[in-house]
Motif scaffolding. Structure first.
Motif, mmCIF file in Angstrom:
data_model
loop_
_atom_site.group_PDB
_atom_site.id
_atom_site.type_symbol
_atom_site.label_atom_id
_atom_site.label_comp_id
_atom_site.label_asym_id
_atom_site.label_seq_id
_atom_site.Cartn_x
_atom_site.Cartn_y
_atom_site.Cartn_z
ATOM 1 N N VAL A 49 0.829 -1.210 0.000
ATOM 2 C CA VAL A 49 0.000 0.000 0.000
ATOM 3 C C VAL A 49 0.865 1.263 0.000
ATOM 4 N N VAL A 50 0.375 2.268 -0.698
ATOM 5 C CA VAL A 50 1.043 3.568 -0.749
ATOM 6 C C VAL A 50 -0.012 4.654 -0.552
ATOM 7 N N GLU A 51 0.459 5.867 -0.240
ATOM 8 C CA GLU A 51 -0.431 7.002 -0.040
ATOM 9 C C GLU A 51 -0.400 7.892 -1.273
ATOM 10 N N LEU A 52 -1.562 8.253 -1.763
ATOM 11 C CA LEU A 52 -1.683 9.219 -2.842
ATOM 12 C C LEU A 52 -2.127 10.542 -2.238
ATOM 13 N N VAL A 53 -1.314 11.569 -2.411
ATOM 14 C CA VAL A 53 -1.615 12.878 -1.833
ATOM 15 C C VAL A 53 -2.974 13.360 -2.340
ATOM 16 N N GLY A 54 -3.848 13.740 -1.392
ATOM 17 C CA GLY A 54 -5.187 14.206 -1.738
ATOM 18 C C GLY A 54 -6.243 13.127 -1.650
ATOM 19 N N MET A 55 -5.809 11.872 -1.372
ATOM 20 C CA MET A 55 -6.760 10.764 -1.238
ATOM 21 C C MET A 55 -6.686 10.212 0.178
ATOM 22 N N ASP A 56 -7.839 9.958 0.784
ATOM 23 C CA ASP A 56 -7.875 9.493 2.168
ATOM 24 C C ASP A 56 -7.393 8.058 2.310
ATOM 25 N N ARG A 57 -7.851 7.176 1.447
ATOM 26 C CA ARG A 57 -7.517 5.759 1.596
ATOM 27 C C ARG A 57 -6.202 5.425 0.894
ATOM 28 N N LEU A 58 -5.530 4.420 1.419
ATOM 29 C CA LEU A 58 -4.314 3.926 0.793
ATOM 30 C C LEU A 58 -4.676 2.948 -0.327
ATOM 31 N N VAL A 59 -3.801 2.815 -1.299
ATOM 32 C CA VAL A 59 -4.076 1.912 -2.422
ATOM 33 C C VAL A 59 -2.894 0.969 -2.611
ATOM 34 N N PRO A 60 -3.141 -0.265 -3.065
ATOM 35 C CA PRO A 60 -2.027 -1.171 -3.367
ATOM 36 C C PRO A 60 -1.283 -0.710 -4.622
ATOM 37 N N ALA A 61 0.021 -0.707 -4.559
ATOM 38 C CA ALA A 61 0.837 -0.218 -5.668
ATOM 39 C C ALA A 61 0.893 -1.209 -6.819
ATOM 40 N N CYS A 62 0.582 -2.487 -6.549
ATOM 41 C CA CYS A 62 0.782 -3.528 -7.562
ATOM 42 C C CYS A 62 -0.267 -3.518 -8.661
ATOM 43 N N ASN A 63 -1.470 -3.021 -8.365
ATOM 44 C CA ASN A 63 -2.526 -3.077 -9.380
ATOM 45 C C ASN A 63 -3.230 -1.736 -9.581
#
Length: 582
Positions: A49-63
């Motif tokens: 998981v990584v953080e995208l600035v401006g987005m609350d939830r974290l997302v998996p980087a692999c997909n």
């Protein structure tokens, strides 16, 4: 091209690139557990998981793919804490007795937990119980499974056997044998690709090192060991040896230090296989009405298991020649026992293979041709060899090089390339050309069958006769080829099939390097050894010539058939309900 920043560094990558690959291109490592490029991209473990600035939830980087102007943080406080919790949750259902795990020191979960400095677990520990037939060559430890689904995807997408599936629901979700079967009831080929792609110790081979150590300590046993060609390309990987240090002769020295009485090269039996299988192919070619084309090679027991379970009506098209492992075992307990003047019952025959299916092959009732019990008593994988060397506190880098014993240690370059996809075909064609024309071709005349393509085909001419050949590695590719044959879309005279992608160099018993596919680089080493070999044709092996002259008479003789050939219909594969696939 897409422009973004990762950890405040500007990065430019092609459109459609995942965040994980974009970070790697910039030298930024994002840990992952379940990801396998092109095979398992489901984001199940949530470790990447990584953080995208401006987005609350974290997302998996692999997909998740990059977008223009995206700002990615791979190690922010939010990411580190979430990643830590996700790994702690995995560990709460994982047997963490690393000291007794075969993957200790080579476990992705262990590495990530150490990197996160996890020293205790805040969650209640609930480890599932393991119920498994420990006599089967493949062992699954449910207490170590992290539900990454890699084994399912490799078996489904690459090998097309669908042995594994998700079982149960909710917190009880796990991976088990599909269709509610036991592994002994499944049509598993024992290719071992699920093992080499497991990030932890949930899957491994049955460990047979203890009984080998017991045999070595028995003064009444004469221990004979054979080493397969692909083993020499990989045996030193886990001991930190450079390619220059991890030579064949240093491996021989390590085996002598372990205590084996006689150390031989399976390549000798590979040359023997070429004489038998090549002669059989020419016999079939001369009598097209008596045999159905194409003839399939029979060196790979994983492929034989696949054909018997999936397309049993085509078993008659398999060469009757045994694999080099089994030919060697039969020769060791007959011909070599005679040379030693020893009772064949005293010979304890061990083979070291890059393969799990070889363990099951050696146990077949049809593999006791010499009349002294199993022709091969025990099969070890390359990984088990490494563990034995470590158990004896041997430091291979400090050993002086030693030679194989004779006469069963003499081999040609043609035997060496058996460990690479296409190697069996190329070796067979080299000798088939000689057997037909009486003269040798250029050693590299049949190099068109080399390479890592999963399905290769070529046409060669021997004495004006066109020979249509195909080479396949990976069981998914084997299925596609067979389906094309059945539909009449292709026609071949001779087909080589290896169960593992890349052939034996990428076998299920080879050292594991998570996320790396090393079959190609290992195969290149084999072709390099062939190129510098004094002998490059199986029929020129003086030890093989002597074996025929003094013992077997000629290829396909009655004695050769008894010792070196087998009946593939004399044993059964367990058939799953959907095994009769078209």
């Amino acid at each position: 091209m897409v422009n973004l920043t990762i950890d405040h560094l500007p990065v430019t990558v092609p459109e459609g690139t995942t965040i994980l690959d974009a970070a790697r291109s910039a030298g930024i490592h994002i840990p992952s557990l379940c990801y396998l490029r092109g095979v398992n991209e489901i984001g199940a473990c949530r470790v990447c998981v990584v953080e995208l600035v401006g987005m609350d939830r974290l997302v998996p980087a692999c997909n998740n793919v990059v977008e223009e102007g995206m700002e990615v943080l791979t190690s922010s406080p939010k990411v580190r804490e979430t990643r830590r919790i996700n790994v702690e949750l995995l560990l709460s259902q994982h047997d963490c007795h690393c000291a007794t795990c075969v993957r200790s020191g080579n476990c992705s979960l262990q590495t990530i937990a150490n990197d996160l400095n996890i020293l205790d677990l805040p969650f209640e520990k609930k480890v599932p119980e393991t119920r498994w037939d420990r006599s089967f060559p493949l062992f699954r430890d449910a207490s170590k499974c992290i539900k990454c689904m890699r084994c399912i995807q490799i078996c489904d997408k690459v090998q097309t056997l669908n042995i594994w599936d998700v079982a149960a629901t909710g917190s009880r979700t796990t991976v088990d044998v599909s269709l509610n079967r036991k592994i002994t009831q499944a049509d598993c080929s024992l290719c071992g690709q699920c093992i080499t792609h497991c990030p932890v110790g949930a899957l491994r081979e049955r460990d047979d090192t203890r009984q080998v150590f017991e045999a070595l300590a028995d003064p009444n046993k004469i221990t004979v060991v054979q080493v397969a060609p692909a083993v020499r390309t990989a045996w030193g990987e886990f001991m930190g040896l450079s390619p220059e240090q991890a030579t064949v002769k240093r491996m021989v020295a390590a085996l002598r230090r372990i205590g084996f009485d006689y150390i031989f090269d399976t390549n000798f039996a590979a040359d023997l296989t070429i004489m038998e299988e090549g002669s059989e192919f020419l016999q079939r070619l001369k009598n097209p009405g008596a045999f159905k084309a194409p003839m399939f090679t029979s060196c790979c027991p994983g492929w034989v298991r696949f054909l018997k379970s999936q397309y049993p009506d085509m078993v008659s098209q398999l060469s009757t020649a045994k694999s080099p492992q089994q030919m060697f075992g039969a020769a060791a307990k007959s011909y070599y026992a005679q040379l030693l003047g020893a009772d064949p019952q005293r010979i304890y025959s061990v083979s070291i293979m890059p393969c799990l299916a070889k363990k099951q092959e050696a146990a077949l009732p049809t593999m006791e041709s010499a009349g002294a019990g199993p022709d091969v008593d025990v099969v070890l994988t390359t990984r088990e060899l490494s563990r034995m060397i470590r158990a004896e506190h041997i430091i291979p880098a400090e050993l002086k090089e030693e030679e194989f014993d004779e006469p069963l240690g003499v081999a040609s370059g043609a035997g060496i390339i058996f460990g690479a996809t296409g190697g069996v075909m190329e070796a067979a064609l080299r000798s088939a050309y000689y057997l037909v024309t009486g003269k040798n071709p250029s050693p590299d005349a049949f190099r068109d069958v080399r390479g890592m393509d999963g399905w290769k085909e070529a046409t060669f001419h021997i004495a004006d006769t066109p020979i249509r050949v195909a080479v396949v590695s990976g069981l998914g590719n084997a299925r596609r080829l067979i389906q094309a044959l059945r539909r009449g879309e292709v026609q071949y005279d001779f087909v080589e099939v290896m169960a593992c992608p890349g052939g034996c160099s990428g076998g299920g018993g080879q050292p594991i390097h998570d996320g790396q596919e090393l079959a190609e680089s290992r195969s290149e080493k084999l072709y390099g050894l062939d190129a510098i070999a004094d002998l490059r044709f199986s029929h020129e092996n003086p030890s093989v010539q002597r074996l025929y002259k003094d013992f077997l008479v000629r290829p396909l003789s009655e004695k050769a058939h008894h010792l070196l050939h087998t009946d593939h219909t004399a044993w059964e594969m367990p058939l799953s309900p959907d095994s009769q696939k078209n």
